[in-house]
Design a protein around this motif. Sequence first.
Motif, short mmCIF file in Angstrom:
data_model
loop_
_atom_site.label_atom_id
_atom_site.label_comp_id
_atom_site.label_asym_id
_atom_site.label_seq_id
_atom_site.Cartn_x
_atom_site.Cartn_y
_atom_site.Cartn_z
N LEU A 149 83.38 62.81 41.43
CA LEU A 149 82.59 63.97 41.00
C LEU A 149 82.22 63.86 39.53
O LEU A 149 83.06 63.61 38.67
CB LEU A 149 83.38 65.26 41.25
CG LEU A 149 82.59 66.54 41.02
CD1 LEU A 149 81.42 66.62 41.96
CD2 LEU A 149 83.48 67.75 41.19
N ASN A 150 80.96 64.04 39.26
CA ASN A 150 80.41 63.99 37.91
C ASN A 150 80.43 62.59 37.29
O ASN A 150 80.13 62.41 36.13
CB ASN A 150 81.13 64.97 36.97
CG ASN A 150 80.20 65.47 35.89
OD1 ASN A 150 79.00 65.58 36.11
ND2 ASN A 150 80.72 65.72 34.71
N ARG A 151 80.86 61.58 38.08
CA ARG A 151 80.79 60.20 37.60
C ARG A 151 80.21 59.36 38.75
O ARG A 151 80.62 58.24 38.98
CB ARG A 151 82.18 59.67 37.26
CG ARG A 151 82.92 60.49 36.19
CD ARG A 151 84.30 59.93 35.98
NE ARG A 151 85.10 60.08 37.18
CZ ARG A 151 85.66 59.08 37.83
NH1 ARG A 151 85.54 57.83 37.40
NH2 ARG A 151 86.36 59.30 38.92
N GLU A 152 79.31 59.99 39.51
CA GLU A 152 78.81 59.36 40.72
C GLU A 152 78.26 57.95 40.42
O GLU A 152 77.59 57.73 39.42
CB GLU A 152 77.70 60.21 41.35
CG GLU A 152 78.21 61.47 42.04
CD GLU A 152 78.36 62.64 41.11
OE1 GLU A 152 78.07 62.48 39.90
OE2 GLU A 152 78.78 63.72 41.58
N ILE A 205 72.34 58.58 44.45
CA ILE A 205 73.77 58.39 44.59
C ILE A 205 74.09 57.29 45.60
O ILE A 205 73.49 57.24 46.68
CB ILE A 205 74.43 59.71 45.05
CG1 ILE A 205 74.26 60.75 43.96
CG2 ILE A 205 75.89 59.52 45.39
CD1 ILE A 205 74.80 62.11 44.35
N GLN A 235 83.59 61.92 47.44
CA GLN A 235 82.69 62.69 46.57
C GLN A 235 83.48 63.42 45.49
O GLN A 235 83.03 63.55 44.36
CB GLN A 235 81.88 63.70 47.40
CG GLN A 235 80.80 63.03 48.23
CD GLN A 235 80.14 63.98 49.21
OE1 GLN A 235 80.64 65.07 49.47
NE2 GLN A 235 79.03 63.56 49.77
#
Lengths: 326, 501
Positions: free
Chosen positions: B105-108, B116, B101
């Motif tokens: 993060l922020n590019r899931e 997700i 994760q």
Amino acid sequence: MSTSESNLNVKRRALGLNTDWRQYIVYFAFVVVFILFSITLHDDGFLTAGNLLNIVRQTAIIAIMAVAMTFVISAAEIDLSVGSIVALSSLTTALALQANLGLLGAVIAGLGTGLLVGLINGLLVTKVGIPSFLVTLAMMGLVSGVAMWITDTEPVTILDETYVAIFGSGNLGAIPSLLIWLLVIVTIGHILLRKATFGRRTLATGGNQSAARFSGINVARIKLYALMGSGLMAGLAGMLYAGRMHSGRFTFGTGDELSVIAAVILGGTSLFGGVGTVIGTVVGAFLIGVINNGLIIMGLDVSQQMIIKGLIIILAVAFGKKQLSN
Amino acid sequence: MQNSEMVLQMSNICKAFNQNSVLEHVDFELNKGEVHALMGGNGAGKSTLMKILTGIYQKDSGKICIDGSEVQIEKPQDSLAHGIAMIFQEFSVIPALTVAQNVFLNRELKKSNGLIDDKAMIRKTKDILDELKVDINPKSLVSELGTGYWQMTEIAKAVSQNAKILIMDEPTSALTQHETEILFDLINNLKNKGISIIYISHRMDEIYKVSDRITVLRDGKHIMTAESSNLSMDNLVEHIVGKNMENAFTWKERHIAKDKPPALKVKDLKSGSKVNGVSFDLYQGEILGIAGLMGSGRSELVRTLFGVDPLDGGEIIMNGTQLSIKKPKDAIQAGFALIPEDRRIQGLVLDHNVRENIILPILNKVSSRQFIKYDKLDHISEALVKKLNIKTDSIFKRASLLSGGNQQKIVFAKWLASEPNILLLDEPTSGVDIGAKSEIIEIVRELADSGKSIIVISSELQELLAFADRIIVLNNGIVTKELERQDIESEEQLEQAVQGL
């Protein structure tokens, strides 16, 4: 911790066992309290369908606000203004219905009230940089004042039967509409927190704000949305109060922020941000609901209930603090 | 390995803050697959240069070229887009999330329904970790891993973003010896993948172990760049401090009166699982060094003496009287002072000014009826600032605004104000530049000369050899060796003792 130990933890989590028992204490406590009351208050009708539905009705509104509050607290912020929003939105909704603006007008008035206050909260926190504790504390007073002022403390009666049926008073078969609202909000909240990027970013923001920022997350926007969500759900809660009580009233929601925050913290969300669970929050809300209900059946006054609620919050935060230091 | 393809060229970089020039015409180059060490004292301009490269600051003039073409870096996102990633010292990952994760993060990665896709992220993270030969489970919560692995998570994240230039700022400062070894292996793997690394560290031994070239900055100017293998350590130190510092690191024999009974006698000290029966004597005016690997019980030993960790057994005898130390207050009253390992957490209130920090332990002494006598405090604080050569505009400057070396000196000042008999120093020079380091060594010597007894822990054997009169080596919480300084001929000899050879 070594990698092998952490591998063990991964396996234990996969089996549904958590290494941190505190995250599960709320479920355990709920079961224990429920069984305890079922036995001791059996003759007083605790376990009857009527009483259980009563608990659901009394708890659902708090739980709906608590779902949104879970996001706020996960982002390491707080919203103390929810109780006051409830009062104001119950009144704006009732006034909209009184002015014959129709169902849609009522919804816009109620939700709009909450969203607007949430937006102001969020902008003050993110743009002006005032801590959310202070912003929402001030807003609590401000909004309560507005709620008393717009009708000069007079209640506003709601006569629209469709409205009250949908928002809080009606049933779908044997299921109270409040329960349906709750299920919808919990489902959305759970997916949003666990499975959507917004939830992941909220947890990251609360877990380590600077790391989140360096990962390209717009931390301010996350906080803004979380506070707007909290305002919006408090607006919905005000509408449900109005529907349930067939009126808008400035006293609705007074002190609810205490129950809402208690539910979130009891549920296992960290007051320091970064860890949050919607399902835990709902169970936390129901734990408080069951305790309240049991105390009423036992014949305790409101004053005694408030004392016990305060104690529960202190205990919950004490546990949460331990979790942090570990 | 030798590949002269240049990935980064910074030339003629200038930067000033309010007419205060911080960087003057600085040049810096980085080749593909190269580890290039960037060195210099605090305030030399290293961080400013890196902040310009990562888009946190804007250069006033100069040119940055990546792969031969000029680029404009105006914000952190620009820097990332050009494949530059900063690996932060610590606390830059989110402990409550898993490794996978964090990496995404922020590019899931998302499924077709917009939710997700954790499974895909775990799979991809595992691929990256395997490629880097790092043994971490992508599903582990970061909070469950040692801090060394936090950094590796960060590195995996950078690699997953196709970073080709990694900036590591004091990457080993929070790592154990073992974790450091793993990190160095990882750096080698990164080099083999053609990734270039800018490596910032104060630790000389590491720099020589890991870097291909070294660039030194001083006072905002480029001083030199050389192949690590062609540069002697003395030479390097000279470039960094700008003057010959060898005196500070040269041991001077000091006379310790051992005919008198020891100032402190520790017998069979036990605490938890880390201190398993330690005995030693400490004489007045003596500097006793404690060496040992990470986890050997060094810090725990001084923490027990200071009443932070519980005393599970053994005796602490000071000047013939047995002490009962249950909490730090008891230890302070008995005349102990502890300068802890992590000064930012344990030693200083960073948001308070220099004076407020210095006076904390002596508040009782300078108060009458609960009222603080400020004029007296100003006097004491000024004297200590002068004595320790703390570089600050005034005693009212916030501690957080001072450099690491000066912060450490405030911690010294704080405890000197309380006039202790026995000073416990845990890694007193960690994270401070070489100039401040030599000053701190000098301060410790002066304190010992003035009759104070000192116990000092250090991972840097060179430093330990510079000022200790006697060294005890700890291993698994017991003393495995005791060496008089004059009997130690070389750093290697001490290193072997520490490694248990």
